[in-house]
Design a protein around this motif. Structure first.
Motif, PDB file in Angstrom:
ATOM      1  N   MET A  11      -7.348  -5.083  50.150  1.00  0.00           N
ATOM      2  CA  MET A  11      -8.455  -4.574  49.327  1.00  0.00           C
ATOM      3  C   MET A  11      -8.326  -3.056  49.105  1.00  0.00           C
ATOM      4  SD  MET A  11      -9.937  -7.216  48.314  1.00  0.00           S
ATOM      5  CE  MET A  11     -11.205  -6.355  47.386  1.00  0.00           C
ATOM      6  N   ALA A  12      -7.812  -2.337  50.089  1.00  0.00           N
ATOM      7  CA  ALA A  12      -7.593  -0.893  49.921  1.00  0.00           C
ATOM      8  C   ALA A  12      -6.514  -0.651  48.866  1.00  0.00           C
ATOM      9  CB  ALA A  12      -7.211  -0.259  51.252  1.00  0.00           C
ATOM     10  N   ALA A  13      -5.466  -1.464  48.877  1.00  0.00           N
ATOM     11  CA  ALA A  13      -4.423  -1.346  47.854  1.00  0.00           C
ATOM     12  C   ALA A  13      -4.996  -1.687  46.479  1.00  0.00           C
ATOM     13  CB  ALA A  13      -3.242  -2.260  48.195  1.00  0.00           C
ATOM     14  N   TYR A  14      -5.832  -2.724  46.418  1.00  0.00           N
ATOM     15  CA  TYR A  14      -6.478  -3.108  45.154  1.00  0.00           C
ATOM     16  C   TYR A  14      -7.385  -1.982  44.655  1.00  0.00           C
ATOM     17  CZ  TYR A  14      -9.443  -5.667  41.855  1.00  0.00           C
ATOM     18  OH  TYR A  14     -10.129  -6.065  40.741  1.00  0.00           O
ATOM     19  N   ASN A  15      -8.157  -1.387  45.550  1.00  0.00           N
ATOM     20  CA  ASN A  15      -9.020  -0.272  45.175  1.00  0.00           C
ATOM     21  C   ASN A  15      -8.198   0.867  44.577  1.00  0.00           C
ATOM     22  OD1 ASN A  15     -11.472   1.459  45.218  1.00  0.00           O
ATOM     23  ND2 ASN A  15     -10.349   2.517  46.834  1.00  0.00           N
ATOM     24  N   ASN A  16      -7.063   1.168  45.191  1.00  0.00           N
ATOM     25  CA  ASN A  16      -6.199   2.237  44.699  1.00  0.00           C
ATOM     26  C   ASN A  16      -5.658   1.897  43.306  1.00  0.00           C
ATOM     27  OD1 ASN A  16      -4.705   4.782  45.229  1.00  0.00           O
ATOM     28  ND2 ASN A  16      -2.926   3.420  45.114  1.00  0.00           N
ATOM     29  N   TRP A  17      -5.175   0.668  43.151  1.00  0.00           N
ATOM     30  CA  TRP A  17      -4.640   0.220  41.858  1.00  0.00           C
ATOM     31  C   TRP A  17      -5.708   0.317  40.773  1.00  0.00           C
ATOM     32  CZ3 TRP A  17      -5.142  -5.135  39.694  1.00  0.00           C
ATOM     33  CH2 TRP A  17      -4.355  -5.325  38.550  1.00  0.00           C
ATOM     34  N   MET A  18      -6.883  -0.221  41.076  1.00  0.00           N
ATOM     35  CA  MET A  18      -7.953  -0.231  40.079  1.00  0.00           C
ATOM     36  C   MET A  18      -8.492   1.180  39.790  1.00  0.00           C
ATOM     37  SD  MET A  18      -8.208  -3.085  38.700  1.00  0.00           S
ATOM     38  CE  MET A  18      -9.616  -2.535  37.753  1.00  0.00           C
ATOM     39  N   THR A  19      -8.585   2.020  40.797  1.00  0.00           N
ATOM     40  CA  THR A  19      -9.041   3.393  40.571  1.00  0.00           C
ATOM     41  C   THR A  19      -8.079   4.095  39.620  1.00  0.00           C
ATOM     42  OG1 THR A  19     -10.170   3.486  42.703  1.00  0.00           O
ATOM     43  CG2 THR A  19      -9.586   5.598  41.696  1.00  0.00           C
ATOM     44  N   ASN A  20      -6.784   3.886  39.810  1.00  0.00           N
ATOM     45  CA  ASN A  20      -5.805   4.479  38.891  1.00  0.00           C
ATOM     46  C   ASN A  20      -5.978   3.943  37.475  1.00  0.00           C
ATOM     47  OD1 ASN A  20      -4.583   6.197  40.781  1.00  0.00           O
ATOM     48  ND2 ASN A  20      -3.223   4.574  41.499  1.00  0.00           N
ATOM     49  N   ASN A 135     -16.685  -4.642  48.019  1.00  0.00           N
ATOM     50  CA  ASN A 135     -17.425  -5.388  46.997  1.00  0.00           C
ATOM     51  C   ASN A 135     -18.192  -4.436  46.076  1.00  0.00           C
ATOM     52  OD1 ASN A 135     -18.387  -8.080  46.028  1.00  0.00           O
ATOM     53  ND2 ASN A 135     -20.359  -7.163  46.573  1.00  0.00           N
ATOM     54  N   HIS A 136     -18.773  -3.403  46.654  1.00  0.00           N
ATOM     55  CA  HIS A 136     -19.525  -2.409  45.878  1.00  0.00           C
ATOM     56  C   HIS A 136     -18.622  -1.727  44.854  1.00  0.00           C
ATOM     57  CE1 HIS A 136     -21.249   1.610  45.138  1.00  0.00           C
ATOM     58  NE2 HIS A 136     -22.397   0.937  45.114  1.00  0.00           N
ATOM     59  N   GLN A 137     -17.417  -1.360  45.270  1.00  0.00           N
ATOM     60  CA  GLN A 137     -16.471  -0.726  44.346  1.00  0.00           C
ATOM     61  C   GLN A 137     -16.182  -1.650  43.165  1.00  0.00           C
ATOM     62  OE1 GLN A 137     -13.196  -0.489  47.021  1.00  0.00           O
ATOM     63  NE2 GLN A 137     -13.814   1.482  47.914  1.00  0.00           N
ATOM     64  N   THR A 138     -15.904  -2.910  43.494  1.00  0.00           N
ATOM     65  CA  THR A 138     -15.563  -3.891  42.466  1.00  0.00           C
ATOM     66  C   THR A 138     -16.724  -4.097  41.502  1.00  0.00           C
ATOM     67  OG1 THR A 138     -14.021  -4.984  43.962  1.00  0.00           O
ATOM     68  CG2 THR A 138     -14.807  -6.272  42.093  1.00  0.00           C
ATOM     69  N   HIS A 139     -17.920  -4.176  42.039  1.00  0.00           N
ATOM     70  CA  HIS A 139     -19.118  -4.349  41.211  1.00  0.00           C
ATOM     71  C   HIS A 139     -19.228  -3.234  40.161  1.00  0.00           C
ATOM     72  CE1 HIS A 139     -23.297  -4.846  40.058  1.00  0.00           C
ATOM     73  NE2 HIS A 139     -23.549  -3.619  40.486  1.00  0.00           N
ATOM     74  N   HIS A 140     -19.110  -2.005  40.595  1.00  0.00           N
ATOM     75  CA  HIS A 140     -19.282  -0.892  39.657  1.00  0.00           C
ATOM     76  C   HIS A 140     -18.064  -0.693  38.751  1.00  0.00           C
ATOM     77  CE1 HIS A 140     -23.282   0.256  40.726  1.00  0.00           C
ATOM     78  NE2 HIS A 140     -22.964   0.202  42.006  1.00  0.00           N
ATOM     79  N   ARG A 141     -16.879  -1.053  39.222  1.00  0.00           N
ATOM     80  CA  ARG A 141     -15.726  -1.010  38.310  1.00  0.00           C
ATOM     81  C   ARG A 141     -15.887  -2.045  37.199  1.00  0.00           C
ATOM     82  NH1 ARG A 141     -12.413  -0.105  43.105  1.00  0.00           N
ATOM     83  NH2 ARG A 141     -12.128  -2.361  43.137  1.00  0.00           N
ATOM     84  N   GLY A 142     -16.552  -3.167  37.502  1.00  0.00           N
ATOM     85  CA  GLY A 142     -16.855  -4.145  36.452  1.00  0.00           C
ATOM     86  C   GLY A 142     -17.762  -3.547  35.395  1.00  0.00           C
TER      87      GLY A 142
END
Length: 172
Positions: A11-20, A135-142
């Motif tokens: 999930m940390a790797a996913y957060n990094n990928w999505m933040t980029n 989950n919070h990160q994913t919610h707001h990235r949506g």
């Protein structure tokens, strides 16, 4: 309940990928467009990015026992987009470091904290709170994804199973 720390490393790797990916999209907008009130919960792309950073810093302050600067809920931490982008990239690195240090025993423990908004102390399993942060990160990235589409910007694939390192790990 026993949770594999590998889940949070992924999930940390996913957060990094999505933040980029989010920053690539946000970089295509003018500062005025990023800060335009688009009717989102945190109004704009810029303020939604600030909110994600705010929540990450609040939780990492609790988990990592670091002292990240936060303002009140809904108050931008950074007005300057480039400073915000750098702070989010730094946070991604810190979250990866944090996830790499997790253990089954740490995740199984209960954490008690006091919310600044209501002064009430709460106790929850750490695994639940770490899951909530991701989950919070994913919610707001949506929400950001929708704001970008409305602005004519396609951020591309966002699904976890299609994260580039997973494709190479599992063959397509």
């Amino acid at each position: 309940m026993q949770i594999d720390p590998g889940l949070y490393q992924r999930m940390a790797a996913y957060n990094n990928w999505m933040t980029n990916k989010i920053h690539v999209a946000a970089d295509q907008m003018s500062d005025e467009d990023r800060k335009q009130d688009r009717g989102a919960f945190f109004r704009s792309v810029h303020s939604t990015l600030n909110h994600i950073l705010f929540a990450d810093r609040v939780w990492m302050n609790r988990f990592f026992e670091k002292s990240y600067k936060v303002n009140g809920m809904g108050v931008d931490i950074f007005d300057d987009y480039l400073e915000l982008r750098q702070a989010q990239q730094d946070m991604c690195s810190d979250i990866i470091t944090f996830a790499d240090q997790l253990s089954v025993s740490w995740l199984a423990q209960t954490m008690t904290w006091t919310r600044s908004t209501d002064g009430v102390s709460r106790s929850r399993p750490r695994w639940l709170l770490v899951t909530h942060m991701f989950n919070h990160q994913t919610h707001h990235r949506g929400q950001l994804s929708t704001l970008f589409v409305q602005a004519g910007i396609d951020i591309g694939v966002t699904d976890l199973p299609f994260m580039p390192d997973l494709i190479s790990d599992f063959g397509g």
